[in-house]
Design a protein around this motif. Sequence first.
Motif, PDB file in Angstrom:
ATOM      1  N   PHE A 117     -13.417   6.708   8.586  1.00  0.00           N
ATOM      2  CA  PHE A 117     -11.993   6.812   8.903  1.00  0.00           C
ATOM      3  C   PHE A 117     -11.358   5.473   9.254  1.00  0.00           C
ATOM      4  O   PHE A 117     -10.357   5.415   9.950  1.00  0.00           O
ATOM      5  N   THR A 118     -11.927   4.408   8.718  1.00  0.00           N
ATOM      6  CA  THR A 118     -11.277   3.098   8.758  1.00  0.00           C
ATOM      7  C   THR A 118     -10.291   3.092   7.592  1.00  0.00           C
ATOM      8  O   THR A 118     -10.689   3.335   6.448  1.00  0.00           O
ATOM      9  N   LYS A 119      -9.022   2.839   7.878  1.00  0.00           N
ATOM     10  CA  LYS A 119      -8.026   2.856   6.807  1.00  0.00           C
ATOM     11  C   LYS A 119      -8.290   1.717   5.824  1.00  0.00           C
ATOM     12  O   LYS A 119      -8.476   0.569   6.220  1.00  0.00           O
ATOM     13  N   LYS A 120      -8.301   2.075   4.554  1.00  0.00           N
ATOM     14  CA  LYS A 120      -8.437   1.097   3.484  1.00  0.00           C
ATOM     15  C   LYS A 120      -7.176   1.171   2.645  1.00  0.00           C
ATOM     16  O   LYS A 120      -6.523   2.210   2.595  1.00  0.00           O
ATOM     17  N   GLN A 121      -6.845   0.065   1.990  1.00  0.00           N
ATOM     18  CA  GLN A 121      -5.640   0.053   1.160  1.00  0.00           C
ATOM     19  C   GLN A 121      -5.943  -0.528  -0.209  1.00  0.00           C
ATOM     20  O   GLN A 121      -6.817  -1.379  -0.355  1.00  0.00           O
ATOM     21  N   ILE A 122      -5.191  -0.028  -1.186  1.00  0.00           N
ATOM     22  CA  ILE A 122      -5.286  -0.552  -2.536  1.00  0.00           C
ATOM     23  C   ILE A 122      -3.874  -0.533  -3.116  1.00  0.00           C
ATOM     24  O   ILE A 122      -3.084   0.362  -2.816  1.00  0.00           O
ATOM     25  N   GLU A 123      -3.572  -1.546  -3.919  1.00  0.00           N
ATOM     26  CA  GLU A 123      -2.292  -1.587  -4.614  1.00  0.00           C
ATOM     27  C   GLU A 123      -2.535  -1.329  -6.080  1.00  0.00           C
ATOM     28  O   GLU A 123      -3.457  -1.900  -6.683  1.00  0.00           O
ATOM     29  N   VAL A 124      -1.709  -0.465  -6.666  1.00  0.00           N
ATOM     30  CA  VAL A 124      -1.879  -0.051  -8.051  1.00  0.00           C
ATOM     31  C   VAL A 124      -0.524  -0.107  -8.741  1.00  0.00           C
ATOM     32  O   VAL A 124       0.483   0.311  -8.168  1.00  0.00           O
TER      33      VAL A 124
END
Length: 131
Positions: A117-124
């Motif tokens: 539950f560590t927030k991860k981010q990705i841009e698409v």
Amino acid sequence: INFALPIQDALLIADKIRTEGKFVRASIGFNKYIPTKELTIYEKDYLKLDRHFSKGVLVKEFGVNNILNIPIYSIVSEVNGVEINSLAEFRRQLYLAGPNTIVKFTYYEHKENGFDFTKKQIEVKTIPVNA
């Protein structure tokens, strides 16, 4: 033919048609998503997800043209900083972004022993869908 479409989406689409002359849907691939609140207790147990967890949408399956490069069974919790708790909200954020636009997804990654539950981010960059 009848289509069920939330009024907020219908108004957004109508506004795009009025201002731009057309509406082109944005996509990140034909993937299968399920709101976590709609998962059965058996599915939650299998995924080692708390039975009371009900935020976000689970990436259940990757389909044709998938460009969302995150692990299967990840939970998308936000799109462009907006909390997601239903498929309608998820779709609406893609409608708002439009095609050929960079969209930021925040997600929780599924691992063998459960969710991180560590927030991860990705841009698409979204792709257009011509209907």
